[in-house]
Design an enzyme around this catalytic site. Structure first.
Site, PDB file in Angstrom:
ATOM      1  N   HIS A 100     -22.018 -65.365 -85.377  1.00  0.00           N
ATOM      2  CA  HIS A 100     -23.379 -65.231 -85.887  1.00  0.00           C
ATOM      3  C   HIS A 100     -23.993 -64.083 -85.095  1.00  0.00           C
ATOM      4  O   HIS A 100     -23.697 -63.936 -83.904  1.00  0.00           O
ATOM      5  CB  HIS A 100     -24.255 -66.449 -85.595  1.00  0.00           C
ATOM      6  N   ASP A 103     -25.154 -65.144 -81.721  1.00  0.00           N
ATOM      7  CA  ASP A 103     -24.145 -65.520 -80.716  1.00  0.00           C
ATOM      8  C   ASP A 103     -23.791 -64.306 -79.880  1.00  0.00           C
ATOM      9  O   ASP A 103     -23.465 -64.420 -78.706  1.00  0.00           O
ATOM     10  CB  ASP A 103     -22.828 -65.971 -81.358  1.00  0.00           C
ATOM     11  N   HIS A 270     -16.942 -80.686 -93.035  1.00  0.00           N
ATOM     12  CA  HIS A 270     -17.942 -80.707 -94.106  1.00  0.00           C
ATOM     13  C   HIS A 270     -17.391 -81.412 -95.338  1.00  0.00           C
ATOM     14  O   HIS A 270     -18.135 -82.079 -96.067  1.00  0.00           O
ATOM     15  CB  HIS A 270     -18.369 -79.287 -94.463  1.00  0.00           C
TER      16      HIS A 270
HETATM   17  C1  XLS Z   1     -22.342 -75.661 -89.218  1.00  0.00           C
HETATM   18  C2  XLS Z   1     -21.522 -74.602 -89.757  1.00  0.00           C
HETATM   19  C3  XLS Z   1     -21.747 -73.220 -89.135  1.00  0.00           C
HETATM   20  C4  XLS Z   1     -21.175 -72.141 -90.008  1.00  0.00           C
HETATM   21  C5  XLS Z   1     -21.615 -70.764 -89.671  1.00  0.00           C
HETATM   22  O1  XLS Z   1     -22.121 -76.829 -89.457  1.00  0.00           O
HETATM   23  O2  XLS Z   1     -20.187 -75.003 -89.656  1.00  0.00           O
HETATM   24  O3  XLS Z   1     -21.227 -73.176 -87.861  1.00  0.00           O
HETATM   25  O4  XLS Z   1     -19.776 -72.151 -90.013  1.00  0.00           O
HETATM   26  O5  XLS Z   1     -23.000 -70.650 -89.715  1.00  0.00           O
HETATM   27 CA    CA Z   2     -18.404 -73.900 -90.185  1.00  0.00          CA
HETATM   28 CA    CA Z   3     -19.453 -77.906 -88.837  1.00  0.00          CA
END
Ligand code: XLS
Ligand code: CA
Ligand code: CA
Length: 440
Positions: A100, A103, A270
């Protein structure tokens, strides 16, 4: 430049009989599996946020790991992070990284100053890339951290916040292009809602699509040839995230004509939060031609949140790599370890144990997936199960030669069809899978 991980050398491949915890047992970068080296098949990436910035902070307590990299000044720390990241990538034979914008370099007093400092750090990274050959897999913008994004970024009710987000994304795209990235990710951090009582869902989604279209147009105008990804996630931090799962995102992309430029970045944790298997999400992406990249991690089946653990479940990595191989392998994408060591695994050495565990689990997964394909029993079972579509009435249906009247005539003549059904043989197939896995 100082060495951050003294006492840890380059992690060697020692093979499956090794008991050395700081060696790969299965990841052998140059070994050929499925016609390519493991390094090419797996395309491992380091996640800058977890690895270089994540210090173990959670809702109940402060960090447990020192991730200041020995510096208190922000710019000096950002540069030290770069040095440490390249040392980790070198020692672990990881070729890619993902980031990001924030980061790499934090926010300063104004957007102009923030951008200028980001330029300084990306210059520094670019020079290290030239020295080492390490590559950027993808970049993204952290449009969810600062309080200005409390109601969303591209989906904020405030046009000012939308404009700020666009400015931030423009710069993040420029950083990605500068570092040679072939992926740009939209993960909808706060792009969702907490309650529909205060939400204009239609406008929010139209606006998100507007932002994505503008991003594509701008990126293409500065020569970006890579892929854009959406990373589906159903919840957390918002109660409902618009990019719920791959199927939902597909509907969104097609509605707004974005499906030619966007693919999926599928994250294992996810998928399970959306009540899907990891393989399901990958299969939906593959079947719809939008398989792009992977955030490699795993959740905990007993916990309902995004634990981002390093992946060690070989059954899951095997089924994942089976989908990747069936999709023809990665093109612009790869396996980004969007994963963090547990809060109690607080020593810097744990970074190495975590990555070794994840990389070995995926190396095993790749080998097993290739074996599933070479073995052929599972693929053959599936092909045979659908054999009725290759001849006779099935072929006529597929060729568009049978209409409802013709099918009625066929069914009336045929009578009851239950006898023509074969067993699904789920248990037999699960046992074949175990046989393939454990007769390696
Ligand atoms: C958060 C996400 C994030 C994305 C990038 O749950 O995994 O880290 O991969 O913004
Ligand atoms: Ca991610
Ligand atoms: Ca995640």
């Amino acid at each position: 430049m100082s060495e951050f991980f003294k006492g840890i050398g380059k992690i060697p491949f020692e093979g499956k009989d090794s008991k050395n915890p700081l060696a790969f047992k299965h990841y052998n970068p140059d070994e050929i599996v499925g016609g390519k080296t493991m390094r090419e098949q797996l395309k491992f990436a380091l996640s800058w946020w977890h690895t270089m910035g994540g210090d173990g902070t959670d809702m109940f307590g402060c960090g447990t790991t020192d991730k200041t990299w020995g510096e208190s000044d922000s710019v000096a720390r950002a540069k030290a992070k770069v040095d440490a990241a390249f040392e980790i990538m070198d020692k672990l034979s990881i070729d890619y990284f993902c980031f990001h914008d924030r980061d790499l370099s934090p926010e300063y007093g104004s957007l102009a100053e923030t951008n200028a400092k980001l330029d300084e750090i990306t210059d520094y990274i670019k020079a290290k890339q030239a020295e080492t050959g390490k590559k950027c897999l993808w970049g993204t913008a952290k449009c969810f951290d600062h309080p200005r994004f409390m109601h969303g970024a591209g989906t904020s009710p405030s046009a000012d916040v939308f404009a700020f987000s666009a400015a931030q994304i423009k710069k993040a795209v420029e950083a990605t292009v500068k570092l040679g990235g072939n992926g740009y990710v939209f993960w909808g951090g706060r792009e969702g809602y907490e309650t529909l009582l205060n939400t204009n869902m239609g406008l929010e989604q139209d606006n998100m699509a507007r932002l994505m279209k503008m991003t594509v147009e701008y990126a293409r105008s500065i020569g970006y040839k890579g892929d854009f990804y959406i990373e589906p996630k159903p919840k957390e931090p918002t109660k409902h995230q618009y990019d719920f799962d791959t199927a939902t995102v597909l509907g969104f992309l097609r509605k707004y004509g974005l499906d030619k430029d966007f693919k999926m970045n599928i994250e294992a944790n996810h998928a399970t939060l959306a009540q899907h298997t990891f393989q399901h999400e990958l299969r939906v992406a593959r079947e719809n031609g939008v398989f792009g990249s992977i955030d490699a991690n795993q959740g905990d089946t007993l916990l309902g949140w995004d634990t981002d653990q390093f992946p060690t479940n070989v059954y899951e990595t095997a089924l994942c790599m089976y989908e990747v191989l069936k999709a023809g392998g990665f093109t612009n994408g790869g396996l980004n370890f969007d994963a963090k060591a547990r809060r109690g695994s607080f020593e810097l050495e744990d970074i190495f144990h975590s990555y070794i565990a994840g990389m070995d689990a995926f190396a095993l997964g790749l080998k097993i997936a290739q074996k599933m394909i070479d073995d052929g029993r599972i693929d053959k079972f599936v092909a045979d199960r659908y054999a009725s579509w290759t001849t006779g009435i099935g072929k006529d249906i597929i060729d568009g030669k049978a209409d409802m009247a013709a099918l009625e005539k066929y069914a009336l003549e045929k009578g009851e069809v239950v006898d023509s059904l074969g067993s699904g043989r789920q248990e037999m197939l699960e046992n074949i899978m175990n046989d393939i896995m454990f007769s390696l």
